[in-house]
Design an enzyme around this catalytic site. Structure first.
Site, PDB file in Angstrom:
ATOM      1  N   TRP A  21       0.808  -1.222   0.000  1.00 35.56           N
ATOM      2  CA  TRP A  21       0.000   0.000   0.000  1.00 35.56           C
ATOM      3  C   TRP A  21       0.836   1.264   0.000  1.00 35.56           C
ATOM      4  CZ3 TRP A  21      -4.326  -0.777  -1.996  1.00 35.56           C
ATOM      5  CH2 TRP A  21      -5.012  -1.978  -1.787  1.00 35.56           C
ATOM      6  N   ASP A  63      -0.614   6.565   6.846  1.00 39.14           N
ATOM      7  CA  ASP A  63      -1.732   5.670   6.568  1.00 39.14           C
ATOM      8  C   ASP A  63      -1.833   4.703   7.743  1.00 39.14           C
ATOM      9  OD1 ASP A  63      -3.526   3.766   5.732  1.00 39.14           O
ATOM     10  OD2 ASP A  63      -2.553   3.376   3.800  1.00 39.14           O
ATOM     11  N   LYS A  84     -11.391  -1.713   8.541  1.00 40.57           N
ATOM     12  CA  LYS A  84     -10.499  -2.670   9.199  1.00 40.57           C
ATOM     13  C   LYS A  84     -10.664  -2.624  10.718  1.00 40.57           C
ATOM     14  CE  LYS A  84      -7.283  -2.104   5.358  1.00 40.57           C
ATOM     15  NZ  LYS A  84      -7.500  -3.392   4.687  1.00 40.57           N
TER      16      LYS A  84
END
Length: 368
Positions: free
Chosen positions: A104, A179, A203
């Site tokens: 990511w 992030d 999540k």
């Protein structure tokens, strides 16, 4: 014979607390005696504004967010933030720094390069250094003091890597942009060490559809006026998060999760439980005599996403299939990585992790 309990090990959309789902079930047609379901409630009504306000305040309390930070619940997922961070914070700067430690953060680095005249400098690359089995230490990052920001992902869901010591830069360095999608609310950290934090909800917060953004107020002055308002942090703040219709139902569920976390004892308590869950699985891997392997350096192992393999890809497929039949769902690893991945976010109960450990031991006895 009763069916086995179902445990959802998906990396996202991920497991939600049962208590939260039961509350949502009870309030599906009538939220808090209003006669309205949340899904058909005007986002500008006092009813929804109360939901949003309490979600913001509960999140602020859980993370001890300072008063000079603003909270937004935006849409578009964390991937939209790859671009929004650069569009809003890099204007007028020649350079911004990015750390690549897995799937990511690599995508974020690539996407940020598509915008503007700012050079996105590669400050560190865990793939080139360690083949994504370890993390470059923050004191080795190649950062320029006059850089717009430093972007990194604190936990890589695909690769199973996590910074155990929460990175912090010294005074006089650029703001950290992080992030935190797959670990936010899972452990304590100092929000004031960061300029911008963002996290997709699906999540550790709630269902997909909302993205939490926590931004230091002074950075809003950087937001240029020549970008569309929908991509401007300043425009969203000026409209109190109501520039466009927010993801009302995901925000409502997120608020229920925040209250559930408070009832569990808050972030510090859930951090202790998360540590036990991770140790349970890593112990099963490390004590398997090589039947299971985890290639990540011990100091960089994720407590949120435990990746592991058996001795062959065919045996991995058998493991995933038999685990499904045993009620241990969605353990197949990311396509580019293979093997298995157990995502054990806050809402995964310890009993679910213990059930997976017991299955791993039994599987090894039968196939080892």
């Amino acid at each position: 014979m009763s069916a086995p309990a179902i445990y959802n090990f998906s990396a996202g959309p991920a497991v939600l607390p049962e208590a939260v789902l039961r509350t949502a079930q009870q309030e599906m047609l009538d939220y808090n005696g209003t006669g309205f379901p949340v899904m058909s409630m005007s986002h500008r009504s006092e009813m929804f504004m109360s939901i949003l306000h309490h979600a913001e305040q509960d999140l602020r309390q859980l993370l001890n967010i300072p008063n000079n930070y603003k909270i937004l619940f935006l849409q578009g997922g964390a991937t939209t933030q790859f671009n929004m961070a650069a569009m809003n914070l890099a204007h007028g700067f020649k350079r911004a720094d990015a750390v690549v430690t897995g799937n990511w953060s690599r995508i974020a680095y690539e996407q940020m390069q598509l915008l503007g005249d700012t050079q996105i400098h590669l400050a560190a690359h865990g793939g080139e250094l360690f083949n994504y089995t370890d993390l470059p230490a923050p004191d080795t990052w190649d950062i320029a003091p006059d850089s717009a920001f430093v972007h990194f992902a604190i936990n890589e869901t695909v690769n199973g890597l996590q910074y155990q010591d929460v990175p912090k830069l010294s005074d006089g360095m650029p703001p950290l942009v992080c992030d935190m999608s797959s670990e936010i609310l899972s452990r304590s950290f100092n929000v004031a060490d960061y300029g911008l934090i963002y996290a997709g909800a699906q999540k550790n917060i709630g269902p997909s559809g909302a993205t939490v953004v926590i931004i230091r107020e002074d950075l809003l002055e950087r937001c240029p006026k020549n970008i569309p308002n929908v991509f401007s942090y300043r425009a969203h703040i000026e409209k109190n998060g109501m520039y466009n219709t927010p993801a009302t139902y995901p925000i409502y569920i997120s608020g229920l999760v925040f209250r559930w976390l408070q009832s569990q004892g808050g972030v510090k308590k859930i951090e202790q439980i998360n540590r036990i869950k991770a140790e349970t699985l890593y112990s099963a891997i490390d004590n398997s005599g090589g039947f299971y392997t985890n290639k990540i350096h011990p100091n960089a192992r994720s407590k949120m996403n435990v990746v592991f393999q058996t001795q062959s890809s065919e045996l991995d497929k058998t493991f995933v299939l038999e685990a499904e039949l045993a009620g241990l769902k969605l353990l197949k690893g990311y396509l580019s990585v293979g093997g298995m991945r157990a995502s054990i976010y806050n809402a995964m109960p310890l009993e679910g992790v213990q059930a997976l450990r017991d299955f791993m031991l039994d599987f090894q006895r039968r196939y080892g």
